[in-house]
Design a protein around this motif. Structure first.
Motif, short mmCIF file in Angstrom:
data_model
loop_
_atom_site.label_atom_id
_atom_site.label_comp_id
_atom_site.label_asym_id
_atom_site.label_seq_id
_atom_site.Cartn_x
_atom_site.Cartn_y
_atom_site.Cartn_z
N VAL A 47 9.62 -24.06 4.49
CA VAL A 47 10.59 -24.63 5.42
C VAL A 47 11.63 -25.48 4.71
N ARG A 48 11.28 -25.95 3.56
CA ARG A 48 12.18 -26.63 2.63
C ARG A 48 11.73 -26.26 1.23
N ALA A 51 8.07 -26.99 0.15
CA ALA A 51 7.33 -27.48 1.32
C ALA A 51 6.93 -26.28 2.17
N ASN A 119 0.53 -28.55 10.83
CA ASN A 119 1.82 -29.23 10.92
C ASN A 119 1.60 -30.74 10.97
N PRO A 120 2.42 -31.51 10.24
CA PRO A 120 3.52 -31.12 9.35
C PRO A 120 3.01 -30.70 7.97
N VAL A 121 3.95 -30.45 7.07
CA VAL A 121 3.57 -30.04 5.72
C VAL A 121 2.62 -31.08 5.12
N VAL A 135 6.81 -35.45 5.36
CA VAL A 135 7.73 -36.00 6.35
C VAL A 135 7.40 -37.46 6.62
N GLN A 140 11.94 -35.29 11.29
CA GLN A 140 11.84 -34.44 10.09
C GLN A 140 10.82 -33.34 10.34
N GLN A 141 9.70 -33.69 10.98
CA GLN A 141 8.71 -32.69 11.37
C GLN A 141 9.34 -31.65 12.26
N ASP A 144 11.42 -29.15 10.32
CA ASP A 144 10.58 -28.18 9.60
C ASP A 144 9.98 -27.16 10.57
#
Length: 464
Positions: A47-48, A51, A119-121, A135, A140-141, A144
């Protein structure tokens, strides 16, 4: 998409033949695998840069090629923060198999396709290649998770015609509120081709202030605190309210943990996830902490989130840690070999320290203003995200239908052949509230029958 077939696995129940799919253009670091019949798919989406979010999709056996109305999909968002949806939500709450890998009679797969995501990363099988990429905010979550959905629309063709419902538990409610708003904005802007069917907030940490203020009166009313302890707890709760108002969010989280410690001492160790239990019934072991971490107050509190569920697994031979680091990891094949699955990532929990106590009422209001269906459901026996606290934050909504919603009587709900009322519901336009009797923080685990009936109603499932 090019495909290649893998050898048959040796474990007949789980280790099915896999088909590895080559990455799509533009997502070279993403990978999708699954069963040959398409009933399950799973994979990673980057997603990034560096990440990686892990997801797992189950197609409902009840889904037909020509349904009478659109077949829904539920995306489950676990709380913690830092708890694994692919593990806890899937095998301990609503997925097709329980922790002993036996069919669950109350699986939500009867009503909808299911997607679980770590979730999240940094949670569960998801990972970052550098801890600086964890995050630090709910938004930010949301960014993503929105990136994940953009990829899943391509990977899962059913999502293009299936209404998507974000269903959350505990801190996952803050994820759902921000993700719901993010998805709704992207859809309205024409950037995401998906139908957001609704957002369901189960025992969700939407307003930390309102929940914190509810602890003392609730525990006094059920005889878990006396007046002397109640006075001390009320003072601590007021301090937390003042810190939140002043924007001192990290300090307020520390004060909140102090309040929980006080309640634990003065209440005879009440389980904050079910006031009929003692926390000692679900022992928290330092062994369940993330490898290399020390048992700080915040990390112990994070692990307590999963203790209730893990302690309720029953007398089967498997533990959630065993299967997630053993047979499930072997089945999935794409999880990095050096990644150890844990119930709750304390690194993720601690990374959100400055956002933990922030409310997400405004995001719920935004969803209601868009006409998105919002459901709040709460277990009667929960303390940490009490029904009183949920009612309090709902009353703060600016939504123009609130007055009419609050004026309506509740409807009694029943389940199967069992006797007696199992829940109440109130609905007006696109806001719905379920009061689930006899359930604590983890409604699907405590009251699986009414939870299954409820999700059928929430999703307007053809199977309901």
């Amino acid at each position: 998409m090019d495909r290649c077939c893998c050898p048959l696995a040796l474990l007949p129940l789980l280790l099915l033949c896999l088909c590895l799919c080559s990455p799509r253009a533009g997502s070279a670091a993403s990978i999708t695998t699954g069963t040959p019949d398409g009933s399950e798919r799973w994979g990673y989406v980057e997603v990034r840069p560096k990440a990686h979010l892990f997801w797992w999709y189950y197609k409902s056996p009840q889904r037909t090629s020509t349904p009478t109305k659109p077949w829904p999909t539920v995306l489950w968002l676990q709380g913690g923060p830092g708890a694994s949806g692919v593990g806890l939500g899937n095998f301990l709450e609503v997925g097709p198999l329980d922790v002993d890998l036996k069919p669950r009679n109350s699986t939500w797969l009867q009503k909808a396709d299911l997607i679980f995501v770590d979730n999240p990363v940094g949670v569960g099988y998801s990972y970052v290649e550098d801890d600086s990429l964890l995050v630090t905010t709910d938004w930010q979550q949301a960014a993503d998770a929105t990136a994940l959905l953009r990829a899943l629309v391509q990977e899962l063709p059913t999502l293009r015609s299936s209404p998507l419902f974000l269903v959350a538990e505990s801190y996952g409610g803050k994820y759902a509120a921000t993700l719901g708003a993010s998805v709704a904005r992207a859809v309205r802007a024409g950037e995401l081709k998906i139908t957001l069917g609704g957002v369901a907030l189960g025992d969700s940490w939407i307003s930390p202030e309102d929940f914190t203020l509810s602890y003392t009166p609730l525990l006094l009313s059920v005889s878990r605190l006396d007046d002397n302890a109640g006075g001390e707890a009320s003072k601590k709760a007021q301090k937390i309210k003042d810190q939140i108002a002043a924007g001192q969010f990290e300090a307020s989280q520390g004060s909140w943990i102090d309040l929980l410690d006080l309640i634990d001492t003065k209440s005879g160790n009440v389980d904050m996830y079910n006031f009929l239990l003692d926390s000692g019934m679900d022992p928290v072991s330092a062994d369940t902490l993330t490898a290399g971490s020390s048992p700080t107050p915040s990390s112990v509190q994070a692990v307590k989130y999963s203790a209730y569920l893990v302690g309720s697994q029953g007398s089967g031979s498997n533990t959630i840690d065993d299967i997630m680091n053993g047979v499930i990891k072997e089945k999935l094949r794409i999880v990095p070999k050096d990644l150890k699955w844990v119930e709750v990532s304390t690194a993720v929990y601690n990374a959100l320290v400055n956002d933990f106590m922030k409310p997400r009422i405004d995001e719920v209001d935004e969803l209601l203003s868009y006409g998105v269906n919002v459901t709040v459901y709460n277990g009667q026996l929960d303390v940490i995200c009490s029904t009183d606290g949920a009612e309090a934050w709902v009353q703060k909504l600016k939504w123009d239908g609130l007055k009419s919603f609050l004026s309506l009587p509740r409807q009694s709900l029943y389940c199967g052949q069992s006797q007696g009322t199992k829940a109440f519901v109130r609905s007006y336009k696109n806001l719905h509230f379920y009061w689930i009797l006899g359930a604590g923080h983890f409604v699907p685990a405590d009251q699986p029958c009414i939870a299954l009936s409820m999700i059928g109603s929430i999703t307007n499932s053809p199977a309901s």
